[in-house]
Design a protein around this motif. Structure first.
Motif, short mmCIF file in Angstrom:
data_model
loop_
_atom_site.label_atom_id
_atom_site.label_comp_id
_atom_site.label_asym_id
_atom_site.label_seq_id
_atom_site.Cartn_x
_atom_site.Cartn_y
_atom_site.Cartn_z
N GLY A 128 46.90 46.46 27.68
CA GLY A 128 45.96 46.10 26.62
C GLY A 128 44.53 46.46 27.01
N ARG A 129 44.18 46.21 28.28
CA ARG A 129 42.83 46.56 28.74
C ARG A 129 42.60 48.05 28.63
N GLY A 130 43.64 48.82 28.97
CA GLY A 130 43.49 50.27 28.90
C GLY A 130 43.32 50.76 27.47
N PHE A 131 43.96 50.08 26.53
CA PHE A 131 43.90 50.55 25.15
C PHE A 131 42.65 50.08 24.42
N LEU A 132 41.94 49.12 25.02
CA LEU A 132 40.80 48.55 24.31
C LEU A 132 39.64 49.55 24.22
N ALA A 133 39.46 50.32 25.29
CA ALA A 133 38.28 51.18 25.36
C ALA A 133 38.64 52.60 24.99
N ARG A 134 37.62 53.35 24.53
CA ARG A 134 37.88 54.76 24.26
C ARG A 134 37.81 55.57 25.53
N PHE A 135 37.18 55.02 26.55
CA PHE A 135 37.18 55.67 27.86
C PHE A 135 37.25 54.57 28.89
N LEU A 136 37.74 54.91 30.07
CA LEU A 136 37.85 53.89 31.10
C LEU A 136 36.49 53.71 31.78
N LEU A 137 36.13 52.45 32.00
CA LEU A 137 34.85 52.17 32.64
C LEU A 137 34.87 52.65 34.07
N GLN A 138 33.67 52.79 34.64
CA GLN A 138 33.61 53.17 36.03
C GLN A 138 34.17 52.04 36.89
N GLY A 139 35.07 52.38 37.79
CA GLY A 139 35.66 51.35 38.64
C GLY A 139 36.90 50.73 38.06
N GLU A 140 37.12 50.91 36.75
CA GLU A 140 38.29 50.28 36.12
C GLU A 140 39.59 50.87 36.67
N ARG A 141 39.54 52.16 37.05
CA ARG A 141 40.74 52.82 37.55
C ARG A 141 41.26 52.13 38.80
N GLY A 142 40.33 51.93 39.73
CA GLY A 142 40.72 51.28 40.97
C GLY A 142 41.24 49.89 40.71
N ARG A 143 40.59 49.17 39.76
CA ARG A 143 41.03 47.80 39.48
C ARG A 143 42.44 47.78 38.95
N LEU A 144 42.74 48.67 37.99
CA LEU A 144 44.07 48.65 37.38
C LEU A 144 45.12 49.03 38.42
N GLY A 145 44.81 50.04 39.26
CA GLY A 145 45.79 50.45 40.28
C GLY A 145 46.08 49.32 41.25
N ALA A 146 45.01 48.66 41.73
CA ALA A 146 45.21 47.56 42.69
C ALA A 146 45.99 46.43 42.04
N ALA A 147 45.67 46.14 40.76
CA ALA A 147 46.37 45.04 40.09
C ALA A 147 47.85 45.38 39.93
N PHE A 148 48.16 46.66 39.69
CA PHE A 148 49.56 47.08 39.56
C PHE A 148 50.32 46.81 40.86
N LEU A 149 49.72 47.21 41.98
CA LEU A 149 50.39 47.00 43.27
C LEU A 149 50.56 45.50 43.53
N LEU A 150 49.52 44.72 43.21
CA LEU A 150 49.61 43.28 43.49
C LEU A 150 50.65 42.61 42.61
N LEU A 151 50.78 43.08 41.36
CA LEU A 151 51.80 42.48 40.49
C LEU A 151 53.20 42.77 41.03
N CYS A 152 53.39 43.99 41.54
CA CYS A 152 54.69 44.31 42.13
C CYS A 152 54.95 43.41 43.34
N LEU A 153 53.89 43.19 44.14
CA LEU A 153 54.04 42.32 45.31
C LEU A 153 54.43 40.91 44.88
N THR A 154 53.78 40.42 43.81
CA THR A 154 54.08 39.07 43.33
C THR A 154 55.55 38.96 42.91
N GLU A 155 55.98 39.96 42.12
CA GLU A 155 57.38 39.96 41.68
C GLU A 155 58.33 39.96 42.89
N ALA A 156 57.97 40.77 43.90
CA ALA A 156 58.82 40.86 45.08
C ALA A 156 58.86 39.54 45.83
#
Lengths: 425, 288
Positions: free
Chosen positions: B109-137
């Protein structure tokens, strides 16, 4: 099992046949298909080595012969040993991961890798998976320091999942093996189907990504649960299980990088109906694939189940794929109300494409520039490089160019191997 | 007849939860944006403007349909708010709350909200993805046999597992550090090329709802025991409601604290807390 893998190899080779228009590339792709089928179906290590050798010679960026010839010979002499299997991995994935040529048939190679692991009962899955993890770490580290994108690391996922299957079978956890196998088949089928249809419907590349509502998430989720099921059931697997889960997450991120790039280059040809097709893929694909392969899954373990509404994680957890997709689609349609807009739902679906492209640019900045290191580390790196350069200057044995007369050369090698085997017997 | 009544109750609870959280969303958005300013001694805009804007957004939604991407962002937010266990585990859709799926929905949803990704948002989303996988594990490692977040909450009521709870709290903290909720100024930067007044307001309101979903996920992860049980009866339901309020207030406070201390998006702290989570979960597993 082998037959199932062989059936999956056909779409991958179809992609090859479509890619090349000329007669020469058609012949090449037929050779690849035949050699691959032989390699997947065969049980004899010698024939397997020959087939892999022929496959390798079809590729310009194949692994250097200094490495591949001894490894293949070793794989004949000591079939199914873990170190040999690990040594075969560079032979399979060199062009895709190290050279990043993309000219060969990377999908075929991951199929072949999975089938190699399946046919190696003597291999120790824990060592194999540790080796794969180290390999992925080296590749990622190399691309971070080289400030360039890594290759398609997702190709290693089938090998990893097959490692989980064999480990779970060796430990007697039939459910866990079944879940890993479900993930494996889903992954292979997704890659096969999407790479074949990507020219017509580029948006299907999205289906491989680990995003919600996409079948790629089911692969990631099933993989994580298979790995953790193993670590909950077996004493020594606690830490490796979590490591495998994290590795799967890293492979998922690499998928976003690779497919995002591919998607952006073909963005212009994405239409509204194909976005709807993507939604239908997310809804039906897992159920369809798992339904087709359910006899194989049943043979591996567990009761006969056709997971339609949700996928089971083997440990009591469920991933409600269909419910979430249907619910999301209902809410979205209620919010946009396509009947009140000219062009209807097809126009609305096509407005999603730019947002998708934006979202997939996540990976752009990750490998933009090399990290700034302290002077001490830099000095160490430079010294190491100088030593490597001196090593390279040493005289190396010159091997003939293997592209010419490849099959003949490999037949000679086969003769040698058979002779050695005869002497040993 | 009894079963139909129970089903109706679960649906009613789902609707109540959704409406409550949608009303709380602008309030939480106001807290996230204005409280740091207020604590710094600066003037803040009144809360009623936020509430009015949100009311205008929902009123306008009935008249004019939304644009495709913003509607998809709102869809993911509504899905998250209705599936995550909030008051008790007995709501109709709480069986669908897989933590990885829910977290990724918010990120999408955060990715679809903006017409372009904010500066730094890329790193945030990537890190959050890894952390969510860790949580599930970690959940699958320490509590095999639980089905999603609702199953985890129910299991922790019966059989407390401090190792897992600590690990999940550390995971939630790491997620909060790696991928903080969207701020007002972030949304303003996202909207720099959008001229349409209605779309601007809609994006701001959807950002509030997405933040609410993200904070609810973090709150559920950090204090899963505070979610009431489905069989708790009326008293249990009231307790669950109070616990929801306390949990959300605590989460908002922690996020604001991270903001004030300028520790958001700190890679070191993220890695530290992820490591702590891993250690706690493994220690809990080896300890039993």
């Amino acid at each position: 099992m082998s037959l199932c893998l062989a059936a999956l190899s056909i779409p991958v080779s179809l992609q090859n046949a479509e890619g090349g228009r000329s007669r020469r590339s058609a012949i090449a792709s037929t050779v690849i298909l035949l050699a691959g089928l032989v390699a997947i179906l065969t049980l004899s290590p010698a024939v397997l080595a020959i087939a892999i050798g022929v496959l390798a010679t079809q590729d310009r960026d194949a692994c250097p012969a200094v490495w591949s010839v001894p490894t293949l010979l070793l794989s004949v002499l000591f079939p199914g040993q873990t170190p040999v299997l690990l040594a075969l991995m560079p032979v399979l994935f060199w062009s895709a991961l190290v050279r990043r040529g993309g000219k060969g048939s990377p999908g075929f190679m991951s199929l072949l890798g999975a089938s190699l692991v399946w046919h190696a009962p003597g291999a120790i899955a824990l060592e194999l998976i540790t080796g794969l993890e180290i390999g992925v770490l080296v590749l990622v580290g190399w691309s971070i320091f080289g400030a360039r994108r890594p290759g398609d690391l997702g190709l290693l996922r089938p090998v990893l999942l097959m490692g989980l299957v064999t480990a779970a079978q060796a430990e007697g956890l039939a459910d866990c093996a079944r879940i890993a196998l479900e993930a494996l088949f889903l992954d292979l089928a997704l890659r096969g189907v999407c790479s074949v249809l990507a020219d017509r419907f580029p948006v299907l590349l999205m289906a491989c990504l680990p995003l919600p509502l996409m079948p790629g998430l089911a692969v990631l989720w099933l993989g994580i649960h298979a790995a953790l099921g193993l670590s909950a059931g077996v004493e020594g697997w606690s830490v490796p299980g979590v490591a495998v889960a994290l590795l799967l997450a890293v492979l998922g991120l690499s998928d976003i990088l690779v497919f995002g790039e591919m998607f952006r280059t073909r963005q212009g040809r994405v239409t509204g109906p194909s976005v709807l097709l993507l939604g239908a893929t997310g809804l039906l694909f897992p159920a369809l694939v798992l339904g087709i392969v359910s006899p194989v899954l049943h043979a591996i373990g567990g009761t006969w189940v056709w997971p339609v509404w949700y996928l089971g994680g083997g440990d009591g957890a469920h991933l409600p794929v269909m419910a979430i997709v249907l619910l999301g689609a209902a809410i979205w349609i209620g919010l946009v109300r396509p009947w009140r807009i000219s062009g209807g739902i097809i126009h609305l679906a096509s407005t999603l494409v730019p947002a998708l492209v934006t979202f997939l640019s996540i990976g752009d900045g990750l490998f933009g520039e090399p990290p700034a290191l302290g002077w001490k580390m830099r000095r160490g790196i430079v010294a190491g490089r100088r030593r490597l350069g001196m090593l390279r200057k040493m005289e190396a044995p010159v091997l003939p160019d293997l592209h010419q007369g490849a099959i003949g050369l490999w037949l000679v090698l086969l003769g040698l191997v058979l002779a050695v085997l005869g002497v040993m017997a | 007849m009894h079963e139909i009544g129970m089903l109706l109750l679960t649906v009613l609870e789902l609707l109540f939860q959704l409406v409550l959280l949608l009303v709380l969303a602008p309030l939480m958005g106001w807290c996230l944006d204005e409280l740091p300013l207020w604590l710094g001694g600066r003037g803040v805009s009144p809360l009623r403007f936020r509430l009015l804007r949100s009311a205008r957004f929902w009123g306008g939604l009935l008249k004019v349909p939304l644009a495709g991407p913003v509607a998809l962002a709102l869809t993911t937010a509504i899905l998250t708010l209705s599936c995550l266990p909030a008051i008790t585990t007995g709501s109709a859709l709480s069986g669908l709350a897989d933590p990885l799926m829910m977290g990724l929905l918010v990120l999408l949803g955060r990715g679809f909200l903006a017409r372009f990704l904010l500066q730094g948002e890329r790193g945030r989303l990537g890190a959050a993805f890894l952390l969510l996988c860790l949580t599930e594990a970690l959940i699958a490692l320490a509590a095999p046999g639980t089905d999603g977040l609702a199953g985890l909450c129910a299991m922790l009521h019966i059989e407390p597992e401090p190792g897992l709870e600590g690990a999940l709290a550390a995971c939630a903290l790491a997620l909060g550090i790696a991928c903080p909720p969207l701020r007002g100024e972030d949304v303003t930067r996202m909207l720099c090329s959008v001229r349409d007044q209605q779309e601007r307001e809609a994006t701001r309101s959807v950002a509030d709802i997405l933040n609410c979903g993200w904070l609810l996920l973090l709150a559920d992860l950090s204090l899963p025991v505070s979610v009431g049980l489905a069989q708790g009866g009326v008293a249990g339901w009231w307790l669950g409601l109070m616990a929801l309020a306390v949990r959300l207030v605590l989460t908002v406070m922690v996020v604001i604290g991270l903001r004030l201390m300028a520790q958001e998006c700190s890679a070191r702290l993220t890695a530290l807390f992820a490591g702590v989570a891993l250690l706690l979960a493994l220690a809990g597993r080896f300890g039993t």
